[in-house]
Design a protein around this motif. Sequence first.
Motif, PDB file in Angstrom:
ATOM      1  N   LEU A 159       3.730  30.610  -1.032  1.00 51.37           N
ATOM      2  CA  LEU A 159       3.247  32.176  -1.021  1.00 51.37           C
ATOM      3  C   LEU A 159       2.069  32.245  -2.010  1.00 51.37           C
ATOM      4  CD1 LEU A 159       3.269  35.188  -0.500  1.00 51.37           C
ATOM      5  CD2 LEU A 159       4.879  35.508  -2.549  1.00 51.37           C
ATOM      6  N   THR A 160       1.013  32.940  -1.686  1.00 47.72           N
ATOM      7  CA  THR A 160      -0.157  33.224  -2.394  1.00 47.72           C
ATOM      8  C   THR A 160      -0.322  34.722  -2.214  1.00 47.72           C
ATOM      9  OG1 THR A 160      -1.756  32.719  -0.757  1.00 47.72           O
ATOM     10  CG2 THR A 160      -1.239  30.952  -2.326  1.00 47.72           C
ATOM     11  N   VAL A 161      -0.735  35.361  -3.543  1.00 49.17           N
ATOM     12  CA  VAL A 161      -1.195  36.890  -3.317  1.00 49.17           C
ATOM     13  C   VAL A 161      -2.349  36.893  -4.217  1.00 49.17           C
ATOM     14  CG1 VAL A 161      -0.375  39.297  -3.788  1.00 49.17           C
ATOM     15  CG2 VAL A 161       1.176  37.505  -3.270  1.00 49.17           C
ATOM     16  N   LEU A 164      -6.493  34.570  -7.387  1.00 48.29           N
ATOM     17  CA  LEU A 164      -4.942  34.547  -6.964  1.00 48.29           C
ATOM     18  C   LEU A 164      -4.119  35.092  -8.098  1.00 48.29           C
ATOM     19  CD1 LEU A 164      -4.339  31.279  -4.964  1.00 48.29           C
ATOM     20  CD2 LEU A 164      -4.811  33.506  -4.013  1.00 48.29           C
ATOM     21  N   ALA A 165      -3.316  36.028  -7.731  1.00 47.94           N
ATOM     22  CA  ALA A 165      -2.319  36.459  -9.115  1.00 47.94           C
ATOM     23  C   ALA A 165      -1.037  35.792  -8.716  1.00 47.94           C
ATOM     24  CB  ALA A 165      -2.320  38.251  -8.577  1.00 47.94           C
ATOM     25  N   VAL A 166      -0.844  35.368  -7.578  1.00 48.27           N
ATOM     26  CA  VAL A 166       0.695  34.580  -7.506  1.00 48.27           C
ATOM     27  C   VAL A 166       0.413  33.353  -6.784  1.00 48.27           C
ATOM     28  CG1 VAL A 166       2.891  35.099  -6.246  1.00 48.27           C
ATOM     29  CG2 VAL A 166       1.744  37.036  -7.415  1.00 48.27           C
ATOM     30  N   VAL A 175       6.432  28.409  -9.446  1.00 44.03           N
ATOM     31  CA  VAL A 175       6.030  29.952  -9.425  1.00 44.03           C
ATOM     32  C   VAL A 175       5.090  30.316 -10.391  1.00 44.03           C
ATOM     33  CG1 VAL A 175       6.843  32.324  -9.092  1.00 44.03           C
ATOM     34  CG2 VAL A 175       8.394  30.611  -8.285  1.00 44.03           C
ATOM     35  N   LEU A 176       3.880  30.647  -9.986  1.00 39.75           N
ATOM     36  CA  LEU A 176       2.837  30.906 -11.245  1.00 39.75           C
ATOM     37  C   LEU A 176       2.547  32.563 -11.049  1.00 39.75           C
ATOM     38  CD1 LEU A 176       2.105  27.926 -10.189  1.00 39.75           C
ATOM     39  CD2 LEU A 176       0.226  28.505 -11.959  1.00 39.75           C
ATOM     40  N   VAL A 177       2.707  33.197 -12.160  1.00 41.14           N
ATOM     41  CA  VAL A 177       2.446  34.870 -11.881  1.00 41.14           C
ATOM     42  C   VAL A 177       1.866  35.148 -13.015  1.00 41.14           C
ATOM     43  CG1 VAL A 177       4.583  35.255 -10.552  1.00 41.14           C
ATOM     44  CG2 VAL A 177       4.928  35.112 -12.808  1.00 41.14           C
TER      45      VAL A 177
END
Length: 263
Positions: free
Chosen positions: A52-54, A30-32, A88-90
Motif C-alpha cells: 500500500l502507498t498513500v 508518499l506519506a505511507v 510499514v513506513l508512516v
Amino acid sequence: MSGPTAHTAHTAHTAHTAHTTHTATGGDALAVRVSGLRKVFGDRAVLDGIDLTVRRGEFVALLGPSGTGKTTLLRILAGLDGATTGTVLVPPVRTVVFQEPRLIPSKRALANVVIGQGRSARAKGLEALEEVGLGGHARAWPATLSGGEAQRVALARALVREPELLLLDEPFAALDALTRITMQELIAELCARHRPAVVLVTHDVEEAILLADRIIVLRDGAFATDLAVDLARPRDRGGARFVGLRHRLLADLGVDVTAGAAR
C-alpha cells in the motif's frame, strides 16, 4: 518535516517484535509505504501480503466485510499493533479518531483537545474547537455533549496535533443519520484545508465514495479492489456515475445489487 517511522517485522520466529527506525524522505510525496505486510493471529493470516502507498494529502477509504482486516491494518499504521512480517513506513506525526470519542469525563472539552500538549497549546486548542464548530464549548463537560459534539471534540483533538497521517476508524458509525451527514461534510472540509494523508475504515459504501480520492476493498486478507474515485466535488449521491460506482463496489463486496433491485 520529520522523516517517517518504519516498523519492520522480520521472520516468523520474531513475528511479534517490531523494530522502529527513522528514515529521511526529503521531498517524498508518499506519506505511507507498506510492503509485504502480513498479520497472523494463531494460524489465520488476517492480512496476507499487503502492499500500500498513500500520497500526502490523499484520502483513502478501506471497505470490506467484518473480519477482513480493515481495522487491523489501521491499527498497524497507527503503531498500536505490529506486523507479523513486512515493512510499514508512516509519518511520525499521526493521529486516530475512533468510533467512540474516548474523551476523559473528568476533563472539559478544551482540556480533552490539548491533553498531553501542555498549557501553551491552549490557543491552538481553542482554534481547533472553533474549526469543528464548537468554539463556545471549551468549558463543556463530556457528559453534557451530544454524540456528534463529542466526536467533534475527538476530531479537534486529532487535528490540533497537525498530523501528517489522520486515521479514521468508523468515526461516524454510532451517530444518527443526519448527524452523520453533517460530520461527513465537516471531515471533507477539514481534510481539504489541512491536507493530511487520510485512511478511513468504513462499512458505508456511500460514505467512502463521498469522501475518498481512492477506495480499497479488502477481502480474504488482500486487496480485491483499489480504484481512484474520479468524481467532481461536491459529489451527488443520485448522480449516474456515483450510483454506478456504488453498484460496482457493492458487487466487489459480494452484495447482489440486482436481487435488491428485483425486489
